[in-house]
Design an enzyme around this catalytic site. Structure first.
Site, short mmCIF file in Angstrom:
data_model
loop_
_atom_site.label_atom_id
_atom_site.label_comp_id
_atom_site.label_asym_id
_atom_site.label_seq_id
_atom_site.Cartn_x
_atom_site.Cartn_y
_atom_site.Cartn_z
CE LYS A 1 -51.14 -25.97 -29.11
NZ LYS A 1 -52.33 -25.03 -28.49
CD GLU B 1 -50.35 -35.13 -29.46
OE1 GLU B 1 -49.38 -35.61 -30.14
OE2 GLU B 1 -50.19 -33.85 -28.95
CB SER C 1 -51.23 -18.31 -25.19
OG SER C 1 -52.45 -18.49 -25.14
#
Ligand SMILES: *Cc1c(COP(=O)(O)O)cnc(C)c1O
Length: 394
Positions: free
Chosen positions: A90, A112, A378
């Site tokens: 991310k 968010e 990930s």
């Protein structure tokens, strides 16, 4: 122009676009007009690349998992996004977006978050740049994800509870959108996956495309060929998968496999297997495939993994699925948890439960011993230790 990448109108085949309230139009339009030219600027690229290298720790290694490879009879490489600063892919996106926000003259960042991973990645880059940061999070999620809330606060972010509806991710998203409508001039909204109105899906995919850019180079060094036979990634909204697939979508010799979360099973009523159950519709500003009832109400998704617990997929994934370019499959909670434990025992790597879903699909593939496979790992499993412990009764 690739038929699998976004066109000038913001569409992937029939999917994508910008379905937004009138009040948001100026914000999204400013971004649309400027993102490509800003990303291309030399000074942007220099700063982006140097932060990815010295702050995130890129390039992330491409690791040949020997014992896992022996087990399945293929050459299985793991793209180690778990080794990035903050523990997942991310951060690639939040670094890109914070640099963009700076160049647009924005002083305030909103985001968010559901499980808190995107909130942490956003709070991190705001600390790095000294920008004000407000993260909207459902009241229920704030209780469930205390360690991530603490991380965000320690970084100086303000965590605002969304108290309406089910008090989870979609309610937090509504609050963030309301904030953006009220603060169009000084605020940038960092979306955490390849979802939302155009240009977000393309912008986020471009920031995550570093994953396949590095993989091509690393695989070439290790094997003499830059293309594997298969690339695999898990899909929540689809950003790590979009990054893993980006430079391979036009290479038809590379098979693309995306793994969704089946939860307790695709027919159990507790699932997040969007392409199995989903129908076309509009969610969070773009046309895609989403889980919805006959009359168009969004169905609450379920997965043991908080990062895959999303009722839709990004528009590019909807197109890769519908066009047949990608194979979209799913793994249950049980299959993913077992695959996570197996990787830990075979390789000494504890994967995020999200990533375990991608690993779980290896069990269902048939190899003849010669294939090369790249799995996008990930994220790391530190955040999931409680979950793994409870599940296995350690
Ligand atoms: C958030 C997250 C995901 C799911 O998001 P995508 O946008 O689908 O990549 C997957 N893995 C990890 C480790 C995450 O934190």
């Amino acid at each position: 122009m690739s038929k699998y990448q976004v066109n000038e109108k913001g569409y992937y085949g029939p999917f994508g676009g910008a379905y937004i309230p009138e009040m948001l139009y100026p914000n999204v339009e400013e971004l649309r007009q400027q993102y490509l030219s800003i990303i291309k600027e030399k000074s942007f690229q220099e700063e982006f690349q140097s932060l990815l290298r010295d702050y995130v720790g890129r390039p992330s290694p491409l690791y040949l998992a020997k014992r896992l490879s022996e087990k399945y009879g293929a050459n299985i490489y793991l793209k180690r996004e778990d080794l990035n600063h903050t523990g997942a892919h991310k951060i690639n996106n939040t670094i890109g977006q914070i640099l963009l926000a700076e160049r647009l003259g924005k002083k305030r960042i909103i985001a968010e978050t559901g499980a808190g991973q995107h909130g942490v990645a956003t709070a991190t880059v705001c600390a790095l740049k000294g920008l004000e940061c407000v993260v909207y999070m459902g009241e229920v999620d704030i209780e469930r994800q205390a360690p991530n809330v603490a991380r965000m606060k320690m970084m100086g972010a303000q965590v605002v509870a969304a108290k309406s509806g089910s008090r989870t991710l979609k309610d937090a998203t509504n609050e963030a959108l309301r904030d953006w409508i009220n603060n169009p001039v000084d605020t940038h909204y960092i979306i955490g996956s390849v979802v939302g109105p155009h240009p977000y899906p393309d912008m986020v995919a471009k920031f995550q495309s570093i994953i396949s850019e590095e993989t091509k180079r690393q695989l070439k060094e290790k094997t003499g060929k830059s293309n594997p036979d298969y690339v695999l990634a898990c899909v929540g909204g689809g950003s790590n998968a979009a990054g893993m697939f980006y430079h391979y979508v036009d290479e038809e010799d590379v098979k693309i496999i995306a793994v969704e979360a089946a939860g307790h099973g695709v027919d159990s009523g507790e699932t997040a297997a969007t392409t199995v159950l989903g129908k076309e519709g509009v969610l969070h500003g773009s046309r895609s495939i989403l889980m919805q009832t006959e009359d168009g109400q969004v169905i609450e998704p379920y997965s043991i993994s908080a990062g895959l617990d999303y009722p839709g997929i990004g528009p590019q994934h909807a197109w890769l699925f519908k066009s047949g370019r990608g194979q979209y499959v799913s793994a249950t909670d049980e299959e993913a948890m077992q695959a996570g434990l197996q990787l830990t025992r075979l390789e000494g790597i504890i994967p995020a439960i999200e990533s375990s879903h991608a690993l779980a699909h290896l069990e269902k593939m048939n190899f003849d011993g010669s294939e090369t496979v790249v799995v996008c790992l990930s994220g790391r499993g530190d955040k999931d230790l409680d979950n793994y412990m409870k599940y296995f009764g350690f």
